[in-house]
Design a protein around this motif. Structure first.
Motif, PDB file in Angstrom:
ATOM      1  N   TYR A  77       0.835  -1.204   0.000  1.00  0.00           N
ATOM      2  CA  TYR A  77       0.000   0.000   0.000  1.00  0.00           C
ATOM      3  C   TYR A  77       0.867   1.249   0.000  1.00  0.00           C
ATOM      4  O   TYR A  77       1.844   1.342   0.746  1.00  0.00           O
ATOM      5  CB  TYR A  77      -0.885   0.005   1.246  1.00  0.00           C
ATOM      6  CG  TYR A  77      -1.680   1.273   1.442  1.00  0.00           C
ATOM      7  CD1 TYR A  77      -2.721   1.615   0.573  1.00  0.00           C
ATOM      8  CD2 TYR A  77      -1.391   2.140   2.491  1.00  0.00           C
ATOM      9  CE1 TYR A  77      -3.447   2.783   0.755  1.00  0.00           C
ATOM     10  CE2 TYR A  77      -2.109   3.307   2.682  1.00  0.00           C
ATOM     11  CZ  TYR A  77      -3.144   3.629   1.811  1.00  0.00           C
ATOM     12  OH  TYR A  77      -3.858   4.782   1.979  1.00  0.00           O
ATOM     13  N   PRO A  92       0.834   5.110   0.957  1.00  0.00           N
ATOM     14  CA  PRO A  92       0.078   6.202   1.587  1.00  0.00           C
ATOM     15  C   PRO A  92       0.210   7.523   0.822  1.00  0.00           C
ATOM     16  O   PRO A  92      -0.506   8.471   1.137  1.00  0.00           O
ATOM     17  CB  PRO A  92       0.700   6.295   2.980  1.00  0.00           C
ATOM     18  CG  PRO A  92       2.055   5.717   2.857  1.00  0.00           C
ATOM     19  CD  PRO A  92       1.983   4.701   1.762  1.00  0.00           C
ATOM     20  N   TYR A  93       1.088   7.568  -0.163  1.00  0.00           N
ATOM     21  CA  TYR A  93       1.248   8.767  -0.991  1.00  0.00           C
ATOM     22  C   TYR A  93       0.142   8.804  -2.050  1.00  0.00           C
ATOM     23  O   TYR A  93      -0.588   9.766  -2.190  1.00  0.00           O
ATOM     24  CB  TYR A  93       2.611   8.794  -1.669  1.00  0.00           C
ATOM     25  CG  TYR A  93       3.757   8.671  -0.693  1.00  0.00           C
ATOM     26  CD1 TYR A  93       4.289   9.797  -0.063  1.00  0.00           C
ATOM     27  CD2 TYR A  93       4.305   7.435  -0.375  1.00  0.00           C
ATOM     28  CE1 TYR A  93       5.329   9.693   0.853  1.00  0.00           C
ATOM     29  CE2 TYR A  93       5.344   7.317   0.537  1.00  0.00           C
ATOM     30  CZ  TYR A  93       5.852   8.449   1.143  1.00  0.00           C
ATOM     31  OH  TYR A  93       6.871   8.337   2.047  1.00  0.00           O
ATOM     32  N   GLU A 101      -2.238   6.538  -2.243  1.00  0.00           N
ATOM     33  CA  GLU A 101      -3.431   5.895  -1.680  1.00  0.00           C
ATOM     34  C   GLU A 101      -3.978   4.818  -2.622  1.00  0.00           C
ATOM     35  O   GLU A 101      -5.175   4.703  -2.870  1.00  0.00           O
ATOM     36  CB  GLU A 101      -4.496   6.943  -1.311  1.00  0.00           C
ATOM     37  CG  GLU A 101      -3.937   7.882  -0.225  1.00  0.00           C
ATOM     38  CD  GLU A 101      -4.944   8.819   0.391  1.00  0.00           C
ATOM     39  OE1 GLU A 101      -5.899   9.183  -0.300  1.00  0.00           O
ATOM     40  OE2 GLU A 101      -4.763   9.191   1.565  1.00  0.00           O
ATOM     41  N   ARG A 108      11.996  12.895  -1.186  1.00  0.00           N
ATOM     42  CA  ARG A 108      10.689  13.551  -1.152  1.00  0.00           C
ATOM     43  C   ARG A 108      10.404  14.295  -2.457  1.00  0.00           C
ATOM     44  O   ARG A 108       9.274  14.310  -2.933  1.00  0.00           O
ATOM     45  CB  ARG A 108      10.639  14.551   0.004  1.00  0.00           C
ATOM     46  CG  ARG A 108      10.494  13.912   1.374  1.00  0.00           C
ATOM     47  CD  ARG A 108      10.405  15.028   2.399  1.00  0.00           C
ATOM     48  NE  ARG A 108      10.407  14.540   3.761  1.00  0.00           N
ATOM     49  CZ  ARG A 108      10.530  15.324   4.826  1.00  0.00           C
ATOM     50  NH1 ARG A 108      10.669  16.642   4.664  1.00  0.00           N
ATOM     51  NH2 ARG A 108      10.538  14.818   6.036  1.00  0.00           N
ATOM     52  N   LEU A 148       9.310  11.742  -4.913  1.00  0.00           N
ATOM     53  CA  LEU A 148       7.929  11.315  -4.636  1.00  0.00           C
ATOM     54  C   LEU A 148       6.927  12.358  -5.141  1.00  0.00           C
ATOM     55  O   LEU A 148       5.885  12.011  -5.711  1.00  0.00           O
ATOM     56  CB  LEU A 148       7.732  11.118  -3.129  1.00  0.00           C
ATOM     57  CG  LEU A 148       8.299   9.828  -2.540  1.00  0.00           C
ATOM     58  CD1 LEU A 148       8.219   9.871  -1.018  1.00  0.00           C
ATOM     59  CD2 LEU A 148       7.549   8.604  -3.066  1.00  0.00           C
TER      60      LEU A 148
END
Lengths: 286, 286, 286, 286, 286, 286
Positions: free
Chosen positions: A57, A59-60, A62, A236, A239
């Motif tokens: 999964y 979380p970025y 979703e 980051r 991402l």
């Protein structure tokens, strides 16, 4: 009790059969033109078991790999010492996956492996555009007389794509002549990825191939690569860039290249590659 | 065919003969007072071959090493176990280069090697000012009774430079008494380099020596050093600082110290040192 | 001359006797439920000698370990292969320190070691609240059928703490079901620590336990851990967070867990753990 | 529950108090004249925790450390960069132990640390003879002009011991002039230890100091050293030699030097040092 | 083109289906009671890809894996932190293989994994005898109060096998009490394997289980293990021993344990494990 | 003071100019057909600085490099990804050295680099015989369809040398078909070098080329190689073999191949290569 099959070695969450898959993951373990430190041939072998240190999964984004239909073909098998035969094999496999109506994500290998896979995407989608995220220009005409080299791979793609099709980001190393050449032939952003959102915006209606050379990351984040180039982007930032890419619905294929796992005994670089692959797979997924 | 000379071992782009050179690069492979983890003696040996992983062109400064005239002398050869003789040799060589009207860039070694080279610059340019970029204050009166130590090198420079000549940046480790002492004797900025532009501005008319202890960088970026101190600056911040330094036309010499290559098997720390040396050489170049 | 005692092995600046101490430092070298890469059992052994690479003075908090009264008990001694007995030992020791009116800082080990120490703090301070800084949710009901696991430790704490007592920061990995569960049971901030100041503000009048899983840091900064998760916070961000924690006068205990020193041959990760322990000890100190 | 004392850091089975001890173990963490790769300063720090991977019982000698009375003083603390003060400290401590009627075993450090300890033994026992097991002659008059060097330590001992007192075994590296000099001044056996039994026989009535440079072992067995010299003896051959030494009842002191633990990430070299120390302690024990 | 199956991850030459196989290879990746340095859980994962560095043909035994019928099941999957459930799983799987009329070779894991597999063999062949090649006695009654430990595994086997059934070779480490106990309960040869031929001779008519703890090898040959014990046998001596074992036609099962690949970055220890597995598979083959 | 030349990077004791030299040392840093783990391209770069850990004097051969006249050319410079051009360059350089009446010693690189150098020696000395010391047969007709491979190099030499000219020693790995083929085409001794003295005796009157693949050594002694094969010879056995070779006065050239320094962080393998090169240079010297 599992008596009849060896423990799978697929990337986490990629256990759909080829026929049912929308996306195909495969590796191209080739580092034959690497000028400095070889070892990207071991990337796929390191990535698959370590992918189980991640969750499926994100979380970025979703989204969950378990909701996508992904087949992991494993690494292609190559002879050694014969660059042309290797490139041919990659091209053939990439082309067949596209012909079967699927997308693919290729794991490098050195960056030269992107040449046949981009070519295969171009042959299928002639209006192909390329997003290239990298520390290096890769725009040399040749390297020590050799036109087929990891340092010239994007120039070789320009040979068939032509002007206006290549968008380069994060570039912080190259010959002066490469930076000069880029001014009239590609979109090249030095050092950062700030223009990516607007480029993504402009590419909503064309087929796109995304090639990510992980050495775009700072060597602090990603030391496990053949040619570490200090001053790169943070994870980051990568991402965030992938977040922008996710708005593109027409990415037809992608690759993530240049992990050399043996240069990072901590395994952190392999974890970076695994997470990038997960995020790109979720970006490719419907 | 090159029959008569061994493959050069010079830093990339530094192949001018001494007589024609404007800048001299040399190494001081000494780590004899290192209190924690030795190994900076190997820095020069690691840096030269790995410099070929870089390009000679800097897209930051938009200058090329091939346009500068730089001689690489290699590492000085020292006896072991005799600190004073080592310092004397460095001082003699540094002084001669300056007497020949050239600038120099010294590769450490531990930070104590900066003492004789700064002294030589001071003897040649009595109005010398020093820019000191580091994680550590280096202002101890002595270390376990020993006045000549990597932990006291800047204090020893103050012995002859006096107040108002030393500008310290990025400092994040020291005794409370060192921070207190600095308040009346040096310009000391804790943690960051934000005051560097204004300091650079104020030094336009005086001779300047720049000493960069690479452990100012965060250990994530630069783990290959004897005393890693978490919480340091990023490489982009260091590049930005060098951009400011480039506006100084009166830098007479500089050094880049404290790489311990064996503590970073990935080679990323050596790449950081190489790139910093390239940028500083281009900063010194006309 | 020191004839009668072995060189101390205590953490730097922690040489107060137990009776006089306000704070007790101890290690819990357990990694028995680690699913991916074990090795946190070696954290304490690596941290103590390397702590001498730091100074006792913190220029961030402007406090000195030498002004605090800290006893270093060393690592607890555990049997191997028996998780329950290990947890019991930690709980007994933690409880006794609190019963003696002292605070403690525990060095992990894997994150499961926080379960008995948080339980001991809860038994002493029933209104306990927990600040949890981590990359992972740690909220699983069980892991492969095992309810006692490093992946379920915060969920086990919720079993007795209940809703509204747990504040999670920096989380970037977990099952979708864990993120969903957290919505109604804990305060969970994804990716960053931005809400920490306001949470700290709201906890001024209750006893607080702080548990820091160092893998909240980006693996570039902290590769030496069992499950590196790219995209984490920087060390400066962690320092800033500790600055906020220092305003809390009611922290009754804390822990710093998940250093696996053997995965980082550079020692930079051990330096990160040492500095975090120093800052947390100074935060606990009056 | 052990509330009042930090976990001991003594070598396994060496927990007798100084006053009751017959043998004193101490470390001399000095590597200041090491010409090639430093790091022996870390030997003591690596050896003590890893000694717990051994048993206290030797099935070779059929003796147990728990039946001996051994005090472990830990490592001496030295300033850095001042060779003479270091040697003086070693000499003072060694002399005091002997004056107190005890034997000692010193852990190096580089081989130069044997100079003051052999000198102290000679001052106490003027008829001292030395058994020297090593890959290198260590007979240079000086090294790059420096008379105090690890490459000249045995020559410096000859300065006061004179001819006929030094017995060298396993030697496989040196200048031609050193081998020539040895012909008239020492007993030197090249490559092997075959003459050890007869030498041991001839030394039954004189005080003996045994100095073991672990690089006498083949680098396959012992890679963790500054100057690996291929073609050395096996560990079984060293064990056999120690078996012969055990028949000597007049060994007054000994040392085991030149472990550089950081060059052997496997820890096997540290295990070799630990086992050699155990066997030598048992050899010294009544 | 291989579109429908991931690249196999089986040990080289072990691609027969379970039903057709005469021998089953499987891994038990458990290191939960390891007292010193864990990591044997990674052995199977390291061994399979590196086995392709070998040939399938043995010039020692003059047999080829391709002529045997071997199924590679991969590693069993275990929960973490629950020793008893792990041992139960191993026992169940081992028992089923034997019930299906096949032999097995188990890859460790720590030595405790041999307990359930030897028990399963004993349940199937009540007259079972065990050949145990190891550096350590493994005869403790318990380890820190824990009866199930890698240091007590052979003692636990004696609990059901009784006297006269266990033959130990190469032993060079243990408590004095273990060596004493062995005198009346097992055949124990210290240091070497010289009595192996005669023992093999005496076991021609009984079912035999062979357990090889690879730390019997000298750490120079095999550094990649949790508890390196210097002074072991050479690899040629182990090959010779396997040559003797090949004359036994009644070996019903075997194991090869205690590779910890991460302690040997050279990969040589993994190569040792691979070759030993190949030779033992060929020994088991008809 | 050495102002005008960079510190030499030559192998120790090899500083004669080309014109005066009787022996030429050069490196062939090629690993392009390596099937398993690349890295031999770095051998020359690692060997030269580490050669200074040796002495120039050999106590085995009782000769000194300083008495020989040896030129070190450094490593040849190759393009990447083009095997045929690399082989051609080696052949040209080797041939020219022989044409100039000198002998050569080549440092690999993978074993395929011996093909053009042996060919050049054969072209100059048509009656050439080859002594081949190796773990592997290297007699494949092709490797995955590629006739030019490190696994087929000796077979390729047989193509022009024919039967009765190749003498292989220490061989312990190969296909069954290779061992069978060797029976009628080469002299092949399995495992050991026992027949070397008699072979040397029979070759007193013919020109001889000696090719040493260092993986003939046991991986305990020499882990730093691409394909470690356990069970090899000891370094003393190799030294003894070189002692026999020294009796041959007609060795016209030699090579020492397959060091991959990055697989041995201890540097012991590099030391093995350095010492072997020194001994072979002294063997070639008059």
């Amino acid at each position: 009790m599992k008596n009849n099959a060896l423990t799978t070695n697929a990337f986490i969450g990629c256990e759909t059969a080829y026929e049912e898959a929308e996306i195909v993951l495969f590796g191209s373990p080739f580092d034959g033109t690497t000028s400095f430190r070889p070892g990207t041939r071991f990337a796929g072998q390191a990535i698959r078991p370590d992918s189980y240190g991640l969750e499926t999964y994100s979380p970025y984004l979703e989204k969950d790999l378990e909701d996508a239909r992904i087949f992991d073909h494993g690494d292609l098998e190559f002879p050694f010492g014969n660059t042309e035969r290797v490139l041919q094999q990659i091209g053939t496999y990439s082309g067949q996956v596209l012909a079967d109506g699927k997308k693919f994500l290729m794991i490098g290998g050195e960056h030269l492996v992107s040449l046949p896979s981009i070519r295969a995407a171009y042959d299928t989608f002639p209006n192909l555009h390329v997003i290239h995220i990298d520390a290096h220009t890769d725009l040399r005409e040749d390297y020590m007389g050799e036109p087929l080299s990891h340092a010239s791979v994007i120039r070789r793609c320009h040979d068939f794509l032509g002007d206006g099709r290549i968008f380069q980001f994060g570039i912080r190393s190259g010959l002066k002549s490469e930076f000069d050449w880029a001014k009239t032939h590609t979109h090249l952003e030095k050092f950062t990825l700030e223009t990516l959102p607007e480029v993504v915006n402009s590419l909503q209606d064309v087929p796109v191939y995304v090639t990510i050379d992980l050495d775009v990351l700072d060597p602090g984040t990603f030391p496990g690569t053949g040619t570490p180039e200090p001053g790169g982007i943070t994870y980051r930032e990568l991402l965030e860039a992938i977040g922008h890419l996710q708005t593109l619905e027409n990415i037809v294929a992608a690759d993530v290249v240049e992990l050399s796992p043996q240069y990072d005994p901590s395994g952190a670089s392999t974890a970076v590659a695994c997470k990038t692959i997960r995020e790109m797979l979720l970006t490719l997924a419907e």
